[in-house]
Every structure is written in C-alpha cells, then in structure tokens.
Write an enzyme that holds these catalytic residues in place. Sequence first.
Site, PDB file in Angstrom:
ATOM      1  N   CYS A 146     -19.803  -0.091   2.406  1.00 39.76           N
ATOM      2  CA  CYS A 146     -19.923  -0.990   0.886  1.00 39.76           C
ATOM      3  C   CYS A 146     -18.921  -2.322   1.198  1.00 39.76           C
ATOM      4  O   CYS A 146     -19.785  -3.159   0.450  1.00 39.76           O
ATOM      5  CB  CYS A 146     -19.246  -0.056   0.375  1.00 39.76           C
ATOM      6  SG  CYS A 146     -17.699   0.195   0.376  1.00 39.76           S
ATOM      7  N   ASP A 181       1.028  -1.219  -0.086  1.00 39.68           N
ATOM      8  CA  ASP A 181       0.222   0.520   0.130  1.00 39.68           C
ATOM      9  C   ASP A 181       0.698   1.274  -0.240  1.00 39.68           C
ATOM     10  O   ASP A 181       0.101   2.246   0.577  1.00 39.68           O
ATOM     11  CB  ASP A 181      -0.938   0.053   1.451  1.00 39.68           C
ATOM     12  CG  ASP A 181      -2.196  -0.035   0.854  1.00 39.68           C
ATOM     13  OD1 ASP A 181      -2.631  -0.196  -0.143  1.00 39.68           O
ATOM     14  OD2 ASP A 181      -3.590   0.254   1.904  1.00 39.68           O
ATOM     15  N   CYS A 218     -24.149   2.746   0.147  1.00 35.97           N
ATOM     16  CA  CYS A 218     -23.164   4.037   0.767  1.00 35.97           C
ATOM     17  C   CYS A 218     -23.743   5.444   1.145  1.00 35.97           C
ATOM     18  O   CYS A 218     -25.005   5.976   0.318  1.00 35.97           O
ATOM     19  CB  CYS A 218     -22.683   4.738  -0.390  1.00 35.97           C
ATOM     20  SG  CYS A 218     -20.973   5.931  -0.112  1.00 35.97           S
ATOM     21  N   CYS A 271     -19.920  -9.812 -10.244  1.00 31.24           N
ATOM     22  CA  CYS A 271     -21.013  -8.994  -9.349  1.00 31.24           C
ATOM     23  C   CYS A 271     -21.772  -9.350  -9.535  1.00 31.24           C
ATOM     24  O   CYS A 271     -23.069  -8.904  -9.026  1.00 31.24           O
ATOM     25  CB  CYS A 271     -20.912  -7.926  -9.112  1.00 31.24           C
ATOM     26  SG  CYS A 271     -19.388  -6.765  -7.758  1.00 31.24           S
ATOM     27  N   CYS A 328     -24.150  -2.279  -2.629  1.00 37.78           N
ATOM     28  CA  CYS A 328     -22.709  -1.754  -2.218  1.00 37.78           C
ATOM     29  C   CYS A 328     -23.145  -0.454  -2.746  1.00 37.78           C
ATOM     30  O   CYS A 328     -22.890   0.923  -1.736  1.00 37.78           O
ATOM     31  CB  CYS A 328     -21.142  -1.407  -2.451  1.00 37.78           C
ATOM     32  SG  CYS A 328     -21.577  -1.699  -4.299  1.00 37.78           S
ATOM     33  N   CYS A 365     -14.621   3.834   7.250  1.00 40.44           N
ATOM     34  CA  CYS A 365     -16.318   3.021   7.623  1.00 40.44           C
ATOM     35  C   CYS A 365     -16.466   2.073   6.283  1.00 40.44           C
ATOM     36  O   CYS A 365     -15.392   1.788   5.044  1.00 40.44           O
ATOM     37  CB  CYS A 365     -16.623   4.254   5.700  1.00 40.44           C
ATOM     38  SG  CYS A 365     -18.307   3.160   5.072  1.00 40.44           S
ATOM     39  N   CYS A 407     -16.525   9.706  -0.251  1.00 36.61           N
ATOM     40  CA  CYS A 407     -16.207   8.873   0.907  1.00 36.61           C
ATOM     41  C   CYS A 407     -15.761   9.092   2.472  1.00 36.61           C
ATOM     42  O   CYS A 407     -15.354   9.918   2.600  1.00 36.61           O
ATOM     43  CB  CYS A 407     -15.135   8.401   0.532  1.00 36.61           C
ATOM     44  SG  CYS A 407     -14.596   6.306   1.050  1.00 36.61           S
ATOM     45  N   CYS A 454     -26.403  -7.448  -8.431  1.00 29.41           N
ATOM     46  CA  CYS A 454     -26.060  -6.262  -6.994  1.00 29.41           C
ATOM     47  C   CYS A 454     -26.057  -5.383  -7.499  1.00 29.41           C
ATOM     48  O   CYS A 454     -24.631  -5.343  -7.943  1.00 29.41           O
ATOM     49  CB  CYS A 454     -25.504  -7.669  -6.626  1.00 29.41           C
ATOM     50  SG  CYS A 454     -25.440  -7.138  -4.418  1.00 29.41           S
TER      51      CYS A 454
HETATM   52 FE1  SF4 Z   1     -20.544  -6.655  -6.290  1.00 26.16          FE
HETATM   53 FE2  SF4 Z   1     -20.820  -5.041  -4.130  1.00 26.16          FE
HETATM   54 FE3  SF4 Z   1     -23.050  -6.560  -4.819  1.00 26.16          FE
HETATM   55 FE4  SF4 Z   1     -20.793  -6.962  -3.190  1.00 26.16          FE
HETATM   56  S1  SF4 Z   1     -22.338  -5.945  -2.399  1.00 26.16           S
HETATM   57  S2  SF4 Z   1     -21.104  -8.021  -4.915  1.00 26.16           S
HETATM   58  S3  SF4 Z   1     -19.115  -5.354  -4.433  1.00 26.16           S
HETATM   59  S4  SF4 Z   1     -22.296  -5.531  -6.015  1.00 26.16           S
HETATM   60 FE1  SF4 Z   2     -19.365   4.874   0.649  1.00 25.35          FE
HETATM   61 FE2  SF4 Z   2     -18.093   4.206   3.288  1.00 25.35          FE
HETATM   62 FE3  SF4 Z   2     -17.913   2.531   1.107  1.00 25.35          FE
HETATM   63 FE4  SF4 Z   2     -17.087   5.008   1.098  1.00 25.35          FE
HETATM   64  S1  SF4 Z   2     -16.569   3.069   2.713  1.00 25.35           S
HETATM   65  S2  SF4 Z   2     -17.690   4.293  -0.766  1.00 25.35           S
HETATM   66  S3  SF4 Z   2     -18.390   6.438   2.201  1.00 25.35           S
HETATM   67  S4  SF4 Z   2     -19.966   2.954   2.102  1.00 25.35           S
END
Ligand code: SF4
Ligand code: SF4
Length: 404
Positions: A260, A139, A214, A204, A210, A257, A230, A207
Amino acid sequence: MTGAALQTIIRNESLRLGFDLCRFTPVSEAPHADFFDAWIDAGRAGEMSYLERNREKRRFPARLAEPSAAPFQTMVVLGVDYHQYDLPPALRDDPSRGVIASYAWGDDYHELIRPLLYELDALIRAHTGRTSLGKGLVDTGPVLERDWAAAAGLGFTGKNCCTIRPGVGSWLLLAVLLIPEKLCDPASAVAAGPQPAFRKTMTCGRCTRCLVACPTDAFVGAYDLDPQRCISYWTIESRSIIPRALRARFGNRIFGCDICQGVCPYNRHLPERAPLLAGLHAHQARVAPPLLEGFDPSRPYWLDQAAFSAQFARSPIKRAKRAGMLRNVCVALGNWADASTVPALTQALRDPEPVVRVHAAWATGRVLAKWTHAPAAALLRTALDCEPDARVRDELQLALAGIP
Ligand code: SF4
Ligand code: SF4
C-alpha cells in the site's frame, strides 16, 4: 536564547545525527484520540495489547512527564527517510524468495534512533540548563506519532494510514522528543519552522490506489485499517495461527508488506539513495532471501534458535521470533507450492512449535493439491499418525482432503 534560535540549533543537530525531518508542535490533546479509542474498543488491536494501555497519556502526552519534572510543552517530531531503492520485480515476484518489508532491510531502527533522541535532548539541556530529562519515543510509547507529524506539518496522513511528505514520500520512520521548553505558539495549528509549500496539496485527492491494491482487503475504508486482515500485523505482531482464508493472499511476503506504500503516487520516481542513518543501509541477505536458504544444514536459521539469533541479531526481524518467521516462511512455501519445498516442509512438520506445524501442514497440502505429489501425501499421513496437537491434526486432515 529565543525559541527560534533554539529551534534552529535543534534542527541542525537533528540533521547531523541522521534525521531527515524535524518539526515542532505544541503539546496538547491528540487530535484523533477519540478515533483511536474507538478503534481499540472495536477490538482492532488484536494481539497488540500494549496499545490498550495508557489511554490518558496517549490523549494528553504532557502527562508522560515524571510528576516531579517540568511539564512537557513542545513535541519535536522527527522523521527518518528510509527509502533506498524499489525492489526489482525479478526479486519481488519470485515465489522462491521471501520478501521482507524495506524498513527491515537494515538494522533495527528502534535501537538506532533511541540513543539519538537522548543525544538531542542532552544538547537542548546544555543550551537551556534544564536538569530534568525530556522523553524520547520511537514507536514504543503511547503517542499517536502520525497525528503529531501532521500537526507539526511534517506531512499528512494518507488513506493508507501512513505519514506522507510530498517530495519525500511515505517511507518514513517517526520519532518524537517531548521537552518542557516552549518553542512554539500553542494557538497555532502548525507552529514552528518555515511553512512548506506542500501544505497546499497535502491530500490524497481522489486517489484510492492503496485501498484497491491491498491483497487482503485490510482497509475498512480510507484512513481505516483493520490490522487483523493486514499482512504486516500477521507476519510481525501476531504469534497465532494465520486465518486460512488469508494465507494464499500473502504471496511471498514473510515479514511485513510494502504494497500500500509501493503503489502510492507520492512514492513514485523517488531517487535511489542511502539513508542518512548508516545502520539502515540494506543487508542484501535481508531483502528477499531464498525461502529454502534457512533450512540449509550449514546455516539453518529457520530451524535452530542459535542460528536465528545470529542471523537476525540486529534486525527488526527478531521481533517476529523464530517460530513466527518459520510460520511465515511456511505460508510462502505453500504459495510457491513447488515440489522442491517438501524436504524443508518435512523439517517444519517436526518443529516443536505447533503454530509452525499447522502452517507446514497447510503448505504441504498445497504441494499435494498442485502436483498430486506422492511424497507430500506420504509426509502428511506420517505426520498425522504421530501428531498430538488437535489444531495441527485438523490442518493435516484438511490438507489430505485437498481443502485449500
Ligand atoms: Fe493516498 Fe493511498 Fe493514493 Fe497514496 S495511494 S495518494 S495514500 S490514496
Ligand atoms: Fe494491505 Fe499490505 Fe498495506 Fe497491510 S501493509 S494494509 S496487507 S497492502
């Protein structure tokens, strides 16, 4: 020794060291370098200016080798599964607590993983007789880790921009080790190791959980995250004033966070476990500490630099620095908006850092708006009388005017 034999040795050693996943891919041009460059050019990196450097090396990781060293031919892509348990709703949804992203419940993974990469490279050198060093990055370098994780078959990139490995989930820390040994066939898209069955379902599908979940609408679209909306960016990377329109959406999240990832079906029903790397095991005090704890005179870690350094010496939380964390805590206090927060906000309004005072003013205004709380109003007026910073004065006036 054959490449396959060396791969087996590396894989076994990586497991012994504490990595959960180890895959190999030829070093070539990063598949999504164009997308990333466009992302940078669009200004998405915000205060993460380090992402703007070394574009050529990021595109062609072979160029990360020292000029005098043998060129890198193989990237060993390593994953550490840091999942431990799902945060109980009683803690997660308690507004009097500050929720911390689960990767930060233990010690700083950079410090834990970096020496392991050196150790792995030393083992490879012992087997090959190589004298030049490989390059280990966790990273911290110009490498598109998720691209290479996908290329190596370690997992796929989900719409939430995380690397997902079916059966394991997305709670993965990625690291890479670049080495000059040629361990895989450059012509193959996914080079080494047994082909995992999950490749058939590496997607995915339809789906969108996520993207919908958010709280700050940070996804411009699938696979496209705007960090400047974010919570993770603001609470970890940024040192600035958090936009007023976003603050109420942060809830009680004070460092990172997990939303997601938490909603992702690939992370559902994962067994509770202790990470192989013992240093990642959760410290209970770093999971969801009471927001007011760090204002206690016996251990005022939000107010005092020495106390902060002692509290978070080995934690990734130190990256946000004391002022950044106190700023985040003030936002969470404002979202709690309980009258019991006023003594803590009184102290935050006296903090030497204007960025803290801005958010303390906002939070005090939230208490005032919710409770018509006379001490909160008096506190704001007193602070306004002696505040030298124009940004804080603006915030104090908005708070007194009841503007959220
Ligand atoms: Fe993909 Fe987001 Fe669904 Fe996970 S929550 S399977 S990352 S679309
Ligand atoms: Fe959204 Fe939290 Fe994912 Fe950032 S970490 S994209 S704020 S759900």
